[in-house]
Design an enzyme around this catalytic site. Structure first.
Site, PDB file in Angstrom:
ATOM      1  N   SER A 187       0.551  -1.413   0.192  1.00  0.00           N
ATOM      2  CA  SER A 187       0.120   0.339   0.128  1.00  0.00           C
ATOM      3  C   SER A 187       0.315   1.606   0.328  1.00  0.00           C
ATOM      4  O   SER A 187       1.740   1.567  -0.892  1.00  0.00           O
ATOM      5  CB  SER A 187      -0.785  -0.036   1.471  1.00  0.00           C
ATOM      6  N   ASP A 212      -9.489  -4.174  -5.846  1.00  0.00           N
ATOM      7  CA  ASP A 212      -9.044  -3.010  -5.021  1.00  0.00           C
ATOM      8  C   ASP A 212      -9.308  -1.614  -5.754  1.00  0.00           C
ATOM      9  O   ASP A 212      -9.015  -1.891  -6.842  1.00  0.00           O
ATOM     10  CB  ASP A 212      -8.401  -3.013  -4.815  1.00  0.00           C
ATOM     11  N   HIS A 218      -8.618  -4.378  -0.746  1.00  0.00           N
ATOM     12  CA  HIS A 218      -6.927  -3.471  -0.632  1.00  0.00           C
ATOM     13  C   HIS A 218      -6.864  -4.181   0.758  1.00  0.00           C
ATOM     14  O   HIS A 218      -7.482  -4.296   1.758  1.00  0.00           O
ATOM     15  CB  HIS A 218      -7.374  -2.346  -1.002  1.00  0.00           C
TER      16      HIS A 218
END
Length: 338
Positions: free
Chosen positions: A179, A285, A315
């Site tokens: 991320s 995502d 995600h």
């Protein structure tokens, strides 16, 4: 054909209606944070933290310990080592993975249980040395602070005399992040590519970017399609960028949009260096189209890149779901990767 057009138009209207509905969300309340007048954050909920396990006499498959990088900046690293490297293979040389945690640039640390457990599983599965970097958070320290800390950690590694790092093969070093950490691994990689001689004997072999956090001023199709996503709804990602980017820039700034102006010039150097890049993503995502754009950019620049995209998901799934973490670990076990 006309009916198909009507359905498509209605679908688009519903998508934008969802965006409008999401825009009514108070992201500060959703994230349990308060922005103080001096620009700092009060974080009301701190994620669970795990201590290191430095005692080699305990029957754990992985040992770990924390070491200071820069005392004045309060930055540090957590080093993970397979236990049997101490017991049975004292002279072994294992791949080195430098890991950057996620959290939207504003949350979490190298001690967060979520990332600590991932690193433990990775070390056990891949028999690698992992150095997880704890960098300064925004908005107290806006970007590029996290990038600077991440590069400084590489210089610290190359100069360190810590006995655990003697098990690391400095010629097989990979930068990995998830991320926001994927964003950091990418940008730290760009910076290091411009000064590879300064980090010797560390030799970067590649980047492993797990659902890297990127953005742009224009919504991507996946952001629109997944506008009602509960994991990272658009108001949340918007706020994270607003709190982390330098004051006065928008999401088409180079830190958030790597494709701006055709990509960074240093990508040509990464091609020459022969770095390999893997980008992990999944269709569930909202960031997936950003990740695909990055893969396309790198391929256009001649960089050896592989996009590993999976159906469904969300995600954070590659760190949070051990069955998906294995897909990352399997890549790490290949030498060289990809």
């Amino acid at each position: 054909m006309r009916g198909h057009t009507v359905v498509t138009a209605v679908s688009v209207i519903l998508m934008y209606a969802a965006i409008v509905a999401n825009s009514a969300m108070d992201p500060y309340k959703a994230l349990h944070i308060i922005l103080n007048p001096n620009g700092t954050l009060t974080r009301l909920n701190i994620s669970p933290q795990s201590p290191p396990s430095p005692d080699p006499t305990l029957p754990t498959p992985v040992v770990s310990k924390d070491l200071t990088v820069n005392k004045s900046k309060h930055t540090w690293v957590r080093i993970y080592l397979p236990h049997k490297a101490l017991d049975y293979f004292p002279n072994s040389k294992l791949p080195l993975i430098v890991f950057y945690h996620g959290g939207g640039f504003i949350f979490d640390s190298a001690a967060s249980t979520y990332f600590h457990d991932f690193c433990v599983r990775m070390v056990h599965a891949t028999q690698s040395v992992v150095v997880s970097v704890d960098y300064r958070l925004a908005p107290e320290h806006r970007l590029p602070a996290a990038y600077e800390d991440s590069v400084e950690a590489l210089h610290w590694i190359k100069a360190s005399n810590d006995p655990w790092l003697r098990h690391a093969d400095y010629s097989r070093c990979y930068l990995m992040g998830e991320s926001a950490g994927g964003n950091i691994a990418y940008t730290a990689g760009l910076r290091v590519a411009a000064e590879v001689d300064k980090i010797k004997p560390l030799k970067i072999e590649g980047l492993i970017l797990i659902q890297p956090f990127f953005g742009g001023t224009k919504r991507s199709p996946s952001e629109i399609r997944l506008s009602e996503d509960n994991t990272i709804p658009l108001p949340i990602t918007d706020l994270m960028w607003n709190l982390s980017l330098p004051v006065g820039v928008d999401r088409d700034y180079k830190y958030s949009n790597p494709t701006v102006n055709g990509g960074d010039r240093i990508l040509d150097e990464i091609k020459v260096l022969g770095w390999r890049v893997a980008v992990f993503g999944c269709e569930g995502d909202p960031l997936v189209d950003r990740e695909r754009e990055l893969v396309k950019l790198l391929g256009h620049k001649g960089v050896h890149v592989v996009g590993k995209f999976y159906e469904g998901g969300r995600h954070g799934i590659f760190v949070g779901d051990p069955s998906m973490s294995v897909k990352v670990f399997d890549l790490v076990k290949k030498s060289p990767i990809m």
